[in-house]
Design a protein around this motif. Structure first.
Motif, PDB file in Angstrom:
ATOM      1  N   CYS A 164       1.235  -1.430  -0.337  1.00 42.14           N
ATOM      2  CA  CYS A 164      -0.162  -0.365  -0.127  1.00 42.14           C
ATOM      3  C   CYS A 164       1.242   1.020   0.124  1.00 42.14           C
ATOM      4  CB  CYS A 164      -0.723  -0.130   1.378  1.00 42.14           C
ATOM      5  SG  CYS A 164      -2.186   1.418   0.951  1.00 42.14           S
ATOM      6  N   ASP A 203      -7.203  -1.327   4.748  1.00 44.43           N
ATOM      7  CA  ASP A 203      -7.192  -2.741   5.561  1.00 44.43           C
ATOM      8  C   ASP A 203      -5.983  -1.766   6.220  1.00 44.43           C
ATOM      9  OD1 ASP A 203      -7.908  -4.293   3.133  1.00 44.43           O
ATOM     10  OD2 ASP A 203      -6.312  -4.562   2.225  1.00 44.43           O
ATOM     11  N   SER A 204      -5.745  -1.146   6.723  1.00 46.47           N
ATOM     12  CA  SER A 204      -4.777  -0.369   8.319  1.00 46.47           C
ATOM     13  C   SER A 204      -5.972  -1.010   9.308  1.00 46.47           C
ATOM     14  CB  SER A 204      -4.096   0.758   7.919  1.00 46.47           C
ATOM     15  OG  SER A 204      -4.735   1.423   7.481  1.00 46.47           O
ATOM     16  N   GLU A 205      -6.876  -0.262   9.159  1.00 47.09           N
ATOM     17  CA  GLU A 205      -8.221  -0.481   9.755  1.00 47.09           C
ATOM     18  C   GLU A 205      -9.023  -1.372  10.414  1.00 47.09           C
ATOM     19  OE1 GLU A 205     -10.727   2.947   9.329  1.00 47.09           O
ATOM     20  OE2 GLU A 205      -8.944   4.877   9.397  1.00 47.09           O
ATOM     21  N   VAL A 209      -3.871  -2.986  11.723  1.00 42.13           N
ATOM     22  CA  VAL A 209      -1.760  -2.521  11.508  1.00 42.13           C
ATOM     23  C   VAL A 209      -1.946  -1.819  12.356  1.00 42.13           C
ATOM     24  CG1 VAL A 209      -0.424  -2.255   9.881  1.00 42.13           C
ATOM     25  CG2 VAL A 209      -2.339  -3.920   9.713  1.00 42.13           C
ATOM     26  N   ASN A 211      -0.103   1.096  14.419  1.00 43.68           N
ATOM     27  CA  ASN A 211       0.034   2.601  13.718  1.00 43.68           C
ATOM     28  C   ASN A 211       2.317   2.340  13.731  1.00 43.68           C
ATOM     29  OD1 ASN A 211      -2.094   3.411  13.636  1.00 43.68           O
ATOM     30  ND2 ASN A 211      -1.945   3.888  15.940  1.00 43.68           N
ATOM     31  N   CYS A 213       3.569   0.671  12.067  1.00 41.90           N
ATOM     32  CA  CYS A 213       3.629  -0.502  11.009  1.00 41.90           C
ATOM     33  C   CYS A 213       3.416   0.639   9.723  1.00 41.90           C
ATOM     34  CB  CYS A 213       3.074  -1.078  11.151  1.00 41.90           C
ATOM     35  SG  CYS A 213       3.805  -3.013  12.178  1.00 41.90           S
ATOM     36  N   LEU A 214       2.976   1.693   9.939  1.00 50.46           N
ATOM     37  CA  LEU A 214       2.493   2.593   9.349  1.00 50.46           C
ATOM     38  C   LEU A 214       3.586   3.515   8.919  1.00 50.46           C
ATOM     39  CD1 LEU A 214      -1.105   3.745  10.015  1.00 50.46           C
ATOM     40  CD2 LEU A 214      -0.665   1.950   8.790  1.00 50.46           C
ATOM     41  N   LYS A 254       1.853   4.772   4.528  1.00 50.03           N
ATOM     42  CA  LYS A 254       1.804   3.930   3.931  1.00 50.03           C
ATOM     43  C   LYS A 254       1.710   2.915   4.847  1.00 50.03           C
ATOM     44  CE  LYS A 254       6.768   5.194   2.524  1.00 50.03           C
ATOM     45  NZ  LYS A 254       7.567   4.896   1.738  1.00 50.03           N
ATOM     46  N   PHE A 255       2.029   1.327   3.790  1.00 51.33           N
ATOM     47  CA  PHE A 255       2.323   0.492   4.906  1.00 51.33           C
ATOM     48  C   PHE A 255       2.808  -0.735   4.034  1.00 51.33           C
ATOM     49  CE2 PHE A 255      -2.393   0.274   4.652  1.00 51.33           C
ATOM     50  CZ  PHE A 255      -2.617  -1.176   4.441  1.00 51.33           C
ATOM     51  N   ALA A 259       3.021  -5.628   6.697  1.00 50.73           N
ATOM     52  CA  ALA A 259       2.917  -5.644   8.269  1.00 50.73           C
ATOM     53  C   ALA A 259       1.312  -6.379   8.301  1.00 50.73           C
ATOM     54  CB  ALA A 259       2.469  -4.011   8.224  1.00 50.73           C
ATOM     55  N   LEU A 260       0.478  -6.779   7.438  1.00 53.06           N
ATOM     56  CA  LEU A 260       0.008  -7.447   7.810  1.00 53.06           C
ATOM     57  C   LEU A 260      -0.302  -8.777   8.574  1.00 53.06           C
ATOM     58  CD1 LEU A 260      -1.756  -6.932   4.044  1.00 53.06           C
ATOM     59  CD2 LEU A 260      -2.973  -5.126   6.489  1.00 53.06           C
TER      60      LEU A 260
END
Length: 283
Positions: A164, A203-205, A209, A211, A213-214, A254-255, A259-260
């Motif tokens: 992402c 997808d981060s939410e 994921v 923070n 990792c963001l 971004k990630f 990270a998932l």
């Protein structure tokens, strides 16, 4: 360009193949730089209205494939079915590929070799009857041609999993729409059927994921996103993709795909990818 044309003529007359790098080293003092040969090959393709492989100029293959498929390239047989989680190189001479047999239900394209290896280690293809391909970053011509060949011949859905971030999105669009550099050969390289499986900004939410990792977008990231937003085909053909790209810019983070997996090493294999496909959470 004339010097390169003479080399290409000889390749065709002798039915031999060569890489652009080989051509450069034929007369390095004349060409001075690899980019001179690259541009000449592109110009010849445009002039002759043909693809690079029609000139017997081939790329060194960089892609990998595994899964429920068997095919041959010339006299070489690629029997992925006998060991579905073992990586094989994507064939370079795609025009020689034949006898394609597959038991797969879909094709999964992943951006990075690290994710490809994670899926292999998790025996992903045993639990999911599919074909997995990676271009190991920006895909080379053999990988793109081979993917198009598979989609056309097997009539399977194709999904793409990328980071992402701006570069992941650019790789996604390269698979679906082609690249500016190879615009003259887009019809042989693009895969308009491919769908975006992830990773989406949202997808981060959805998958919690953390923070840490963001990562913040760099100034270069922002410039790249802004440039991609100007591509008219996004608004015309995949407006939802463009909205997601805008969301990356708005959030400023971004990630990576990995990270998932922060909560479980096999999360991608066991939960994320299957749930995305089964729930049709794709674009």
């Amino acid at each position: 360009m004339l010097r390169v044309m003479l080399i290409v003529q000889k390749l065709l007359q002798e039915n031999k193949h060569s890489s652009k790098r080989d051509i450069y080293y034929t007369y390095p003092s004349v060409f001075l730089d690899q980019s001179v040969v690259d541009q000449a090959i592109n110009d010849i393709c445009i002039l002759m209205q043909c693809s690079r492989h029609n000139l017997n100029v081939v790329s060194a293959g960089n892609g990998l494939i595994m899964g429920w498929i068997r095919f041959s390239e010339g006299e070489r047989i690629f029997d992925c079915i006998s060991s579905p989680n073992t990586a094989h190189p994507v064939p370079v001479h795609v025009e020689e590929v034949q006898d394609i047999i597959s038991l797969a239900q879909y094709i999964l394209v992943v951006e990075k070799e690290s994710v490809f290896q994670r899926l292999a280690n998790d025996q992903f293809c045993n639990a999911n009857h599919c074909i997995v391909i990676t271009g190991r970053g920006y895909p080379d011509i053999p990988t793109r041609r081979f993917l198009r060949l598979l989609v056309e011949n097997l009539c399977l859905p194709a999904y793409c999993l990328v980071d992402c971030d701006p570069y992941g999105f650019d790789i996604l669009t390269t698979y679906r729409f082609g690249s500016m550099q190879m615009a003259y050969d887009t019809k042989h390289l693009r895969v308009p059927e491919i769908q975006w499986l992830g990773a989406f900004p949202s997808d981060s939410e959805r998958y919690f994921v953390p923070n840490q990792c963001l990562l913040p977008l760099t100034a270069e990231d922002k410039r790249k996103v802004e440039a991609m937003l100007l591509r008219c085909y996004l608004e015309r053909e995949v407006p939802q993709w463009r909205l997601e790209l805008q969301l990356i810019l708005q959030r400023g983070v971004k990630f990576e795909i990995e990270a998932l997996s922060v909560h479980a090493l096999s999360f991608l294999s066991e939960s994320y990818i299957p749930s995305k496909i089964e729930g049709k959470l794709i674009m």
